[in-house]
Design a protein around this motif. Structure first.
Motif, PDB file in Angstrom:
ATOM      1  N   THR A  50       0.833  -1.204   0.000  1.00 13.61           N
ATOM      2  CA  THR A  50       0.000   0.000   0.000  1.00 13.61           C
ATOM      3  C   THR A  50       0.865   1.250   0.000  1.00 13.61           C
ATOM      4  N   VAL A  51       1.856   1.287   0.877  1.00 13.31           N
ATOM      5  CA  VAL A  51       2.718   2.471   0.973  1.00 13.31           C
ATOM      6  C   VAL A  51       3.514   2.657  -0.313  1.00 13.31           C
ATOM      7  N   PHE A  52       4.039   1.579  -0.897  1.00 13.35           N
ATOM      8  CA  PHE A  52       4.785   1.707  -2.143  1.00 13.35           C
ATOM      9  C   PHE A  52       3.871   2.111  -3.301  1.00 13.35           C
ATOM     10  N   SER A  53       2.631   1.615  -3.336  1.00  9.95           N
ATOM     11  CA  SER A  53       1.682   2.034  -4.372  1.00  9.95           C
ATOM     12  C   SER A  53       1.392   3.523  -4.274  1.00  9.95           C
ATOM     13  N   LEU A  54       1.221   4.007  -3.050  1.00 11.47           N
ATOM     14  CA  LEU A  54       0.984   5.440  -2.852  1.00 11.47           C
ATOM     15  C   LEU A  54       2.219   6.250  -3.226  1.00 11.47           C
ATOM     16  N   SER A  55       3.386   5.739  -2.891  1.00  8.34           N
ATOM     17  CA  SER A  55       4.638   6.403  -3.249  1.00  8.34           C
ATOM     18  C   SER A  55       4.728   6.571  -4.765  1.00  8.34           C
ATOM     19  N   ASN A  56       4.436   5.512  -5.504  1.00 14.76           N
ATOM     20  CA  ASN A  56       4.467   5.576  -6.969  1.00 14.76           C
ATOM     21  C   ASN A  56       3.386   6.495  -7.515  1.00 14.76           C
ATOM     22  N   ALA A  57       2.169   6.395  -6.980  1.00 12.87           N
ATOM     23  CA  ALA A  57       1.053   7.207  -7.475  1.00 12.87           C
ATOM     24  C   ALA A  57       1.278   8.693  -7.220  1.00 12.87           C
ATOM     25  N   LEU A  58       1.904   9.019  -6.100  1.00 18.17           N
ATOM     26  CA  LEU A  58       2.155  10.424  -5.759  1.00 18.17           C
ATOM     27  C   LEU A  58       3.521  10.902  -6.246  1.00 18.17           C
ATOM     28  N   ASP A  59       4.316   9.967  -6.769  1.00 13.18           N
ATOM     29  CA  ASP A  59       5.648  10.255  -7.292  1.00 13.18           C
ATOM     30  C   ASP A  59       6.549  10.888  -6.229  1.00 13.18           C
ATOM     31  N   VAL A  60       6.582  10.248  -5.056  1.00 14.38           N
ATOM     32  CA  VAL A  60       7.448  10.684  -3.961  1.00 14.38           C
ATOM     33  C   VAL A  60       8.112   9.451  -3.339  1.00 14.38           C
ATOM     34  N   PRO A  61       9.305   9.606  -2.751  1.00 15.35           N
ATOM     35  CA  PRO A  61       9.922   8.482  -2.033  1.00 15.35           C
ATOM     36  C   PRO A  61       9.048   8.053  -0.852  1.00 15.35           C
ATOM     37  N   VAL A  62       9.125   6.795  -0.494  1.00 14.88           N
ATOM     38  CA  VAL A  62       8.367   6.261   0.635  1.00 14.88           C
ATOM     39  C   VAL A  62       8.596   7.103   1.892  1.00 14.88           C
ATOM     40  N   SER A  63       9.835   7.513   2.109  1.00 18.05           N
ATOM     41  CA  SER A  63      10.146   8.273   3.327  1.00 18.05           C
ATOM     42  C   SER A  63       9.357   9.572   3.413  1.00 18.05           C
ATOM     43  N   GLU A  64       8.992  10.164   2.273  1.00 15.83           N
ATOM     44  CA  GLU A  64       8.180  11.382   2.280  1.00 15.83           C
ATOM     45  C   GLU A  64       6.814  11.111   2.888  1.00 15.83           C
ATOM     46  N   LEU A  65       6.354   9.874   2.771  1.00 13.59           N
ATOM     47  CA  LEU A  65       5.032   9.521   3.289  1.00 13.59           C
ATOM     48  C   LEU A  65       5.049   9.126   4.764  1.00 13.59           C
ATOM     49  N   VAL A  66       6.148   8.550   5.231  1.00 10.71           N
ATOM     50  CA  VAL A  66       6.118   7.946   6.570  1.00 10.71           C
ATOM     51  C   VAL A  66       6.935   8.673   7.635  1.00 10.71           C
ATOM     52  N   THR A  67       7.551   9.810   7.292  1.00  8.35           N
ATOM     53  CA  THR A  67       8.353  10.507   8.302  1.00  8.35           C
ATOM     54  C   THR A  67       7.961  11.967   8.434  1.00  8.35           C
ATOM     55  N   GLU A  68       8.157  12.479   9.643  1.00  8.51           N
ATOM     56  CA  GLU A  68       8.013  13.898   9.911  1.00  8.51           C
ATOM     57  C   GLU A  68       9.353  14.556   9.629  1.00  8.51           C
ATOM     58  N   ARG A  69       9.322  15.785   9.204  1.00  9.22           N
ATOM     59  CA  ARG A  69      10.559  16.514   8.935  1.00  9.22           C
ATOM     60  C   ARG A  69      11.148  17.056  10.231  1.00  9.22           C
ATOM     61  N   THR A  70      12.431  16.779  10.439  1.00  5.44           N
ATOM     62  CA  THR A  70      13.160  17.334  11.574  1.00  5.44           C
ATOM     63  C   THR A  70      14.566  17.700  11.101  1.00  5.44           C
ATOM     64  N   THR A  71      15.263  18.558  11.845  1.00  4.65           N
ATOM     65  CA  THR A  71      16.624  18.943  11.466  1.00  4.65           C
ATOM     66  C   THR A  71      17.569  18.928  12.677  1.00  4.65           C
ATOM     67  N   PRO A  72      17.597  17.843  13.444  1.00  2.00           N
ATOM     68  CA  PRO A  72      18.508  17.811  14.588  1.00  2.00           C
ATOM     69  C   PRO A  72      19.953  17.538  14.167  1.00  2.00           C
ATOM     70  N   ASP A  73      20.901  17.948  15.037  1.00  2.00           N
ATOM     71  CA  ASP A  73      22.314  17.678  14.778  1.00  2.00           C
ATOM     72  C   ASP A  73      22.662  16.214  15.020  1.00  2.00           C
ATOM     73  N   VAL A  74      22.009  15.606  15.997  1.00  2.00           N
ATOM     74  CA  VAL A  74      22.220  14.196  16.308  1.00  2.00           C
ATOM     75  C   VAL A  74      20.897  13.482  16.095  1.00  2.00           C
ATOM     76  N   VAL A  75      20.949  12.357  15.414  1.00  2.00           N
ATOM     77  CA  VAL A  75      19.736  11.588  15.167  1.00  2.00           C
ATOM     78  C   VAL A  75      19.884  10.234  15.847  1.00  2.00           C
ATOM     79  N   LEU A  76      18.992   9.940  16.767  1.00  2.00           N
ATOM     80  CA  LEU A  76      18.957   8.644  17.436  1.00  2.00           C
ATOM     81  C   LEU A  76      17.601   8.024  17.146  1.00  2.00           C
ATOM     82  N   VAL A  77      17.603   6.836  16.588  1.00  2.00           N
ATOM     83  CA  VAL A  77      16.363   6.150  16.272  1.00  2.00           C
ATOM     84  C   VAL A  77      16.360   4.824  17.015  1.00  2.00           C
ATOM     85  N   ARG A  78      15.375   4.637  17.842  1.00  2.00           N
ATOM     86  CA  ARG A  78      15.210   3.369  18.565  1.00  2.00           C
ATOM     87  C   ARG A  78      14.243   2.492  17.774  1.00  2.00           C
ATOM     88  N   ALA A  79      14.634   1.261  17.520  1.00  2.00           N
ATOM     89  CA  ALA A  79      13.810   0.350  16.732  1.00  2.00           C
ATOM     90  C   ALA A  79      12.402   0.230  17.317  1.00  2.00           C
TER      91      ALA A  79
END
Length: 181
Positions: A50-79
């Protein structure tokens, strides 16, 4: 904001930015209008397809659909804090999106389950796969490669391709490389 709410807000924003009705996006993505409505409201439970179909239909990378924009100096992501996108054979966690010049890189923690094959008809960009455990058959449908721990392959995402275990579960890192729009 929950992962579902982020996805819903991003789908709506890109749809409206492109002047598309819900019906038109449903047609372009082959996803039911009711399902799209649920996703936009943040109450849906999307699959990888579903997400990849929407990515193709909207012509945007998957990450554009599933992430919020942030600009921190350090990025820590917990699984544990990242929503898992699942299909019949693959579980993906988007760990990071990076915009580098004219290129977008998406880094995923990828788990491939035995007993099923994940296929893709293709999408823009390249796929980079680094296996960390297990044996993985991956790449173009006509000529996939078998990778073991520490092995890496890069192939065009635009060709039909597959992911399949050779034996037990596989852990890998998937990097999707897209041209920036």
């Amino acid at each position: 904001m929950s992962a579902g709410q982020v996805l819903g807000a991003n789908i709506r924003a890109f749809r409206e930015q492109r002047g598309l009705s819900l019906s038109e996006l449903a047609r372009r993505s082959s996803i039911a209008k009711g399902t799209l409505s649920q996703l936009e409201s943040g109450s849906g439970n999307p699959t990888i397809e579903t997400v990849f179909s929407l990515s193709n239909a909207l012509d945007v990378p998957v990450s554009e659909l599933v992430t919020e924009r942030t600009t921190p100096d350090v990025v820590l992501v917990r699984a544990r804090d990242v929503e898992v996108l699942s299909s019949n054979a693959v579980d993906l966690r988007l760990m990071r999106r990076m915009d580098i010049g004219d290129t977008v890189l998406e880094i995923y923690d990828q788990r491939v389950r035995p007993g099923a094959v994940q296929t893709s008809e293709g999408h823009p960009g390249k796929e980079h796969v680094l296996v960390t455990s297990g044996q993985l058959r991956v790449g173009p449908v006509e000529r996939p490669y078998e990778l073991g721990p520490g092995d890496y392959v890069c192939f065009p995402g635009s060709v039909p391709h597959l992911y399949e275990t050779v034996g037990g579960e596989v852990s890998s890192v998937l990097v999707l490389e897209y041209p920036k729009h």
